[in-house]
Design a protein around this motif. Structure first.
Motif, PDB file in Angstrom:
ATOM      1  N   MET A 128      -2.947  -4.854 -10.266  1.00 24.68           N
ATOM      2  CA  MET A 128      -2.997  -6.115  -9.943  1.00 24.68           C
ATOM      3  C   MET A 128      -2.688  -7.347 -10.903  1.00 24.68           C
ATOM      4  O   MET A 128      -2.189  -8.331 -10.459  1.00 24.68           O
ATOM      5  CB  MET A 128      -4.076  -6.372  -8.791  1.00 24.68           C
ATOM      6  CG  MET A 128      -4.004  -5.556  -7.585  1.00 24.68           C
ATOM      7  SD  MET A 128      -2.106  -6.178  -6.533  1.00 24.68           S
ATOM      8  CE  MET A 128      -1.557  -4.212  -6.483  1.00 24.68           C
ATOM      9  N   HIS A 181       0.815  -0.770  -9.356  1.00 18.77           N
ATOM     10  CA  HIS A 181      -0.547  -0.675  -8.751  1.00 18.77           C
ATOM     11  C   HIS A 181      -1.513  -1.538  -9.560  1.00 18.77           C
ATOM     12  O   HIS A 181      -2.567  -1.683  -9.099  1.00 18.77           O
ATOM     13  CB  HIS A 181      -0.915   0.815  -8.313  1.00 18.77           C
ATOM     14  CG  HIS A 181      -0.308   1.311  -7.215  1.00 18.77           C
ATOM     15  ND1 HIS A 181      -0.112   1.044  -5.966  1.00 18.77           N
ATOM     16  CD2 HIS A 181       0.372   2.597  -7.419  1.00 18.77           C
ATOM     17  CE1 HIS A 181       0.468   1.901  -5.413  1.00 18.77           C
ATOM     18  NE2 HIS A 181       0.802   2.702  -6.005  1.00 18.77           N
ATOM     19  N   ALA A 203      -3.650  -5.783   2.620  1.00 21.43           N
ATOM     20  CA  ALA A 203      -3.153  -4.771   2.917  1.00 21.43           C
ATOM     21  C   ALA A 203      -4.471  -3.794   3.422  1.00 21.43           C
ATOM     22  O   ALA A 203      -4.049  -3.002   4.187  1.00 21.43           O
ATOM     23  CB  ALA A 203      -2.913  -3.937   1.451  1.00 21.43           C
ATOM     24  N   ARG A 204      -5.664  -4.412   3.636  1.00 27.10           N
ATOM     25  CA  ARG A 204      -6.815  -3.562   4.175  1.00 27.10           C
ATOM     26  C   ARG A 204      -6.406  -3.315   5.651  1.00 27.10           C
ATOM     27  O   ARG A 204      -6.950  -2.263   6.245  1.00 27.10           O
ATOM     28  CB  ARG A 204      -8.032  -4.232   3.751  1.00 27.10           C
ATOM     29  CG  ARG A 204      -8.573  -5.482   4.829  1.00 27.10           C
ATOM     30  CD  ARG A 204      -9.677  -5.905   4.424  1.00 27.10           C
ATOM     31  NE  ARG A 204      -9.657  -7.222   5.114  1.00 27.10           N
ATOM     32  CZ  ARG A 204     -10.933  -8.228   4.730  1.00 27.10           C
ATOM     33  NH1 ARG A 204     -11.640  -7.852   3.972  1.00 27.10           N
ATOM     34  NH2 ARG A 204     -10.257  -9.301   5.121  1.00 27.10           N
ATOM     35  N   ALA A 228       0.864  -0.998   0.012  1.00 25.84           N
ATOM     36  CA  ALA A 228      -0.090   0.144   0.081  1.00 25.84           C
ATOM     37  C   ALA A 228       0.753   1.177  -0.018  1.00 25.84           C
ATOM     38  O   ALA A 228       2.065   1.144   0.402  1.00 25.84           O
ATOM     39  CB  ALA A 228      -0.927   0.151   1.263  1.00 25.84           C
ATOM     40  N   ASN A 229       0.555   2.205  -0.254  1.00 22.14           N
ATOM     41  CA  ASN A 229       0.996   3.662  -0.292  1.00 22.14           C
ATOM     42  C   ASN A 229       1.594   3.799   1.128  1.00 22.14           C
ATOM     43  O   ASN A 229       0.832   3.326   2.317  1.00 22.14           O
ATOM     44  CB  ASN A 229       0.156   4.968  -0.433  1.00 22.14           C
ATOM     45  CG  ASN A 229      -0.225   5.067  -2.070  1.00 22.14           C
ATOM     46  OD1 ASN A 229      -1.483   4.769  -2.274  1.00 22.14           O
ATOM     47  ND2 ASN A 229       0.554   5.005  -2.860  1.00 22.14           N
ATOM     48  N   SER A 236      -0.424   5.340   6.292  1.00 27.20           N
ATOM     49  CA  SER A 236      -0.325   5.375   4.936  1.00 27.20           C
ATOM     50  C   SER A 236       0.486   6.650   4.742  1.00 27.20           C
ATOM     51  O   SER A 236       0.277   8.094   4.775  1.00 27.20           O
ATOM     52  CB  SER A 236      -1.905   6.048   4.437  1.00 27.20           C
ATOM     53  OG  SER A 236      -2.321   7.110   5.212  1.00 27.20           O
ATOM     54  N   GLU A 237       1.742   6.301   4.120  1.00 34.86           N
ATOM     55  CA  GLU A 237       2.813   7.173   4.027  1.00 34.86           C
ATOM     56  C   GLU A 237       3.289   8.172   5.149  1.00 34.86           C
ATOM     57  O   GLU A 237       2.401   8.870   5.771  1.00 34.86           O
ATOM     58  CB  GLU A 237       2.619   7.941   2.948  1.00 34.86           C
ATOM     59  CG  GLU A 237       2.735   7.372   1.472  1.00 34.86           C
ATOM     60  CD  GLU A 237       2.390   8.063   0.339  1.00 34.86           C
ATOM     61  OE1 GLU A 237       3.299   9.208   0.081  1.00 34.86           O
ATOM     62  OE2 GLU A 237       1.714   7.703  -0.459  1.00 34.86           O
ATOM     63  N   PHE A 292      -4.314  -8.954  -2.386  1.00 37.54           N
ATOM     64  CA  PHE A 292      -3.756  -7.915  -1.895  1.00 37.54           C
ATOM     65  C   PHE A 292      -4.820  -7.217  -1.008  1.00 37.54           C
ATOM     66  O   PHE A 292      -4.310  -6.397  -0.031  1.00 37.54           O
ATOM     67  CB  PHE A 292      -3.432  -6.825  -3.158  1.00 37.54           C
ATOM     68  CG  PHE A 292      -2.720  -5.504  -2.690  1.00 37.54           C
ATOM     69  CD1 PHE A 292      -1.515  -5.489  -2.522  1.00 37.54           C
ATOM     70  CD2 PHE A 292      -3.263  -4.344  -2.541  1.00 37.54           C
ATOM     71  CE1 PHE A 292      -0.729  -4.538  -2.249  1.00 37.54           C
ATOM     72  CE2 PHE A 292      -2.956  -3.159  -2.271  1.00 37.54           C
ATOM     73  CZ  PHE A 292      -1.463  -3.154  -1.909  1.00 37.54           C
ATOM     74  N   TYR A 293      -5.694  -7.138  -1.246  1.00 42.51           N
ATOM     75  CA  TYR A 293      -6.866  -6.420  -0.465  1.00 42.51           C
ATOM     76  C   TYR A 293      -7.003  -7.020   1.047  1.00 42.51           C
ATOM     77  O   TYR A 293      -6.955  -6.325   1.825  1.00 42.51           O
ATOM     78  CB  TYR A 293      -8.354  -6.677  -1.154  1.00 42.51           C
ATOM     79  CG  TYR A 293      -9.417  -5.621  -0.537  1.00 42.51           C
ATOM     80  CD1 TYR A 293      -9.271  -4.285  -0.648  1.00 42.51           C
ATOM     81  CD2 TYR A 293     -10.492  -6.282   0.114  1.00 42.51           C
ATOM     82  CE1 TYR A 293     -10.080  -3.530   0.111  1.00 42.51           C
ATOM     83  CE2 TYR A 293     -11.188  -5.543   0.993  1.00 42.51           C
ATOM     84  CZ  TYR A 293     -11.374  -4.132   0.638  1.00 42.51           C
ATOM     85  OH  TYR A 293     -12.216  -3.319   1.610  1.00 42.51           O
TER      86      TYR A 293
END
Lengths: 302, 246
Positions: B196, B194, B239-240, B39-40, B245-246, B235-236
């Motif tokens: 998938m 990004h 990563a959810r 994720a970002n 977030s950065e 991924f979901y």
């Protein structure tokens, strides 16, 4: 709600055609998608509809107002989130939001309901400079600022570009909620998988609309029989299938290749050809086309 | 056994109290296409910068192309290729000037530069565009050119940071043909994306969440492990739950 008639825009004294004779309508409350790669003309369309740029020819209106003659009225009733982050980096989150609210003669409090779901996620950082926010938070702030004056039409230029797959899903969930509140939304994206989340879409490439319809209809219009093929070595499979005399098109789609053939073909013919070339674990099945299949077909067919 | 081109052991980078990358341990083989997802803000860029010799790790070990990231960062820079969507080519130089420039930077001899320029222009069918400014090329061509330029000094490994953003679906696939071709010739490809569906094209994929590698395996095995039918879903699921977030 939005109406374009034969809109044309060129740059560099006519040498670069950005948008060529584009016409379409967007209804009230609709979530409309402009789907296409960089250079398709998406941003030019947005800039003309938000009255930041005048078309070379053609007419367009937003909320009943002409984009050239009544540009001031349009500016009051639309929200615009440009592709490039355009808020004040040296103002805090809260200052940016209150700046946009004040410009439009309103307050954060008055329209808080509309942005609440989005803004609460960045509210803990409201004293932080906008320039110091992460990509995902910048995106949420920009959306909040575009919404704070309760626009009737919302223009979102590539809001999910460079955003990870999870945040993209969240963003589209937010759009769905806004749509339920009656806001008309025009959104552009280079991600074809997002197209199915729109009510209607225009597939655009090099300034022209290739197809315009509901995502379901666009998929139905894909007439060829589409097959998904898989084997042990994907790259070899791709090159071998492209050499096969009856192959019409062959592109990688995730773990499978999507293939169309020039005539009706039996599974045995294909697998026999592939087995002879040493492929193993061959899987061959029909599949339903995606928007991306349709887009590829539209730009590759002569 | 396959030759290992990247090997990390508990590779960690801290910025003050913040652990951007925490104990990353993985290996990438010669000729492998390795997808580096997250994720970002998960720490991908930090990890990549360490592997490219641009940022000295806080602790751990890492070897890239046979060199140590702590003691030989300059050797690493000479032996890897790098391409990012944001920066790669000089728009105000022509196609052949860009090739010559990068070949020169990487220390190729004048004779080699001449040969290499010819070779690339032919390979990419850009002979007629040799004297065209890069700014005038379509995005898809630019991406192909900057990939080739990243390989001009025949590095063992090439790092691709979101190489395919913004292009049409056909150009995107043409670009992956180049990746497959390079990997087939033995170049190790380390790629972030990004998209998938592109994760499915990789031999193995790692997914970073909040500074750690949360999953690492072939797409097929990851899908089995997470009972998913696509990498998008894998991924979901992974990563959810991300906190940062950065």
């Amino acid at each position: 709600m939005v109406e374009l008639k034969n809109i044309k825009k060129t740059y560099n004294k006519g040498s670069i055609i950005a948008v060529e004779d584009i016409s379409f309508n967007v209804d009230k409350g609709e979530l409309f998608g402009l789907i296409g790669p960089d250079g398709a003309g998406k941003t030019s369309i947005f800039r003309m509809l938000t009255t930041l740029m005048i078309p070379d020819s053609g007419t367009a209106s937003v909320n009943g107002f002409d984009i050239v003659k009544e540009y001031k009225a349009i500016r009051n009733c639309v929200g615009y989130m440009p592709g490039k982050f355009s808020l004040y980096q040296d103002l805090t989150v809260e200052e940016n939001l209150s700046f946009f609210a004040t410009i439009f003669g309103t307050t954060i409090k008055e329209n808080y309901d509309l942005i609440k779901d989005i803004y609460v996620q960045i509210e803990p950082f409201k004293k932080r400079m906008a320039g110091k926010l992460s990509g995902g938070m910048k995106q949420k702030l920009a959306l909040s600022c575009a919404l704070i004056h309760k626009p009737t039409v919302l223009f979102l230029d590539e809001p999910t570009t460079g955003v990870d797959a999870v945040s993209r899903k969240e963003f589209w969930a937010m759009l769905k909620k806004l749509k339920q509140q009656g806001i008309t939304i025009i959104v552009s994206t280079p991600y074809m998988d997002e197209a199915i989340l729109c009510d209607r879409i225009a597939l655009i490439q090099a300034g022209k609309i290739l197809s315009l319809d509901t995502p379901e209809k666009i998929v139905t219009n894909f007439q060829d029989k589409l097959y998904a093929v898989k084997a042990n070595n994907t790259y070899k499979l791709l090159t071998d299938l492209r050499k096969f005399s009856l192959t019409n098109s062959c592109f990688a789609f995730g773990e499978y290749l999507h293939v169309t053939f020039s005539e009706n073909i039996s599974e045995n013919t294909v697998t026999a050809y592939l087995e002879k070339l040493g492929h193993t674990n061959i899987e061959f099945k029909t599949t339903i086309p995606t928007i991306e299949d349709c887009f590829i077909k539209l730009i590759t067919s002569p | 056994m396959a030759e290992t081109v990247i090997r990390t052991e508990k590779l960690t980078k801290r910025f003050g109290d913040f652990v951007a990358a925490h104990e990353l341990t993985f290996e990438v083989d010669k000729g492998e296409i390795f997808g580096f997802l997250g994720a970002n803000g998960a720490g991908k860029t930090t990890a990549m910068r360490m592997l490219c010799g641009l940022s000295i790790p806080t602790s751990g070990k890492a070897m890239v192309a046979g060199f140590d990231v702590f003691t030989q960062p300059d050797e690493i820079k000479k032996n890897i290729g790098y391409m990012s969507q944001k920066f790669s080519l000089y728009e105000d130089l022509t196609v052949s000037e860009n090739i010559k420039f990068y070949a020169g930077i990487y220390g190729l001899s004048i004779k080699q530069i001449k040969l290499k320029t010819e070779e690339l222009l032919t390979e990419l069918s850009l002979k007629n565009e040799a004297k065209v400014l890069v700014s005038e090329l379509p995005l898809g061509w630019k991406q192909k050119l900057s990939f080739s330029v990243a390989l001009v000094h025949q590095p063992k490994v090439v790092f691709l940071d979101e190489p395919t953003g913004g292009v049409d679906p056909v150009s995107r696939r043409n670009f992956w043909d180049l990746i497959y071709y390079a990997a087939d010739k033995g170049v190790t490809v380390f790629v972030t994306t990004h998209y998938m569906d592109e994760a499915e094209y990789c031999n193995r994929v790692s997914i970073m969440v909040d500074g750690v590698i949360a999953a690492l395996d072939s797409p097929t095995n990851l899908k089995k492990q997470f009972s998913s039918d696509s990498m998008d879903d894998v991924f979901y699921k992974i990563a959810r739950g991300a906190k940062r977030s950065e």
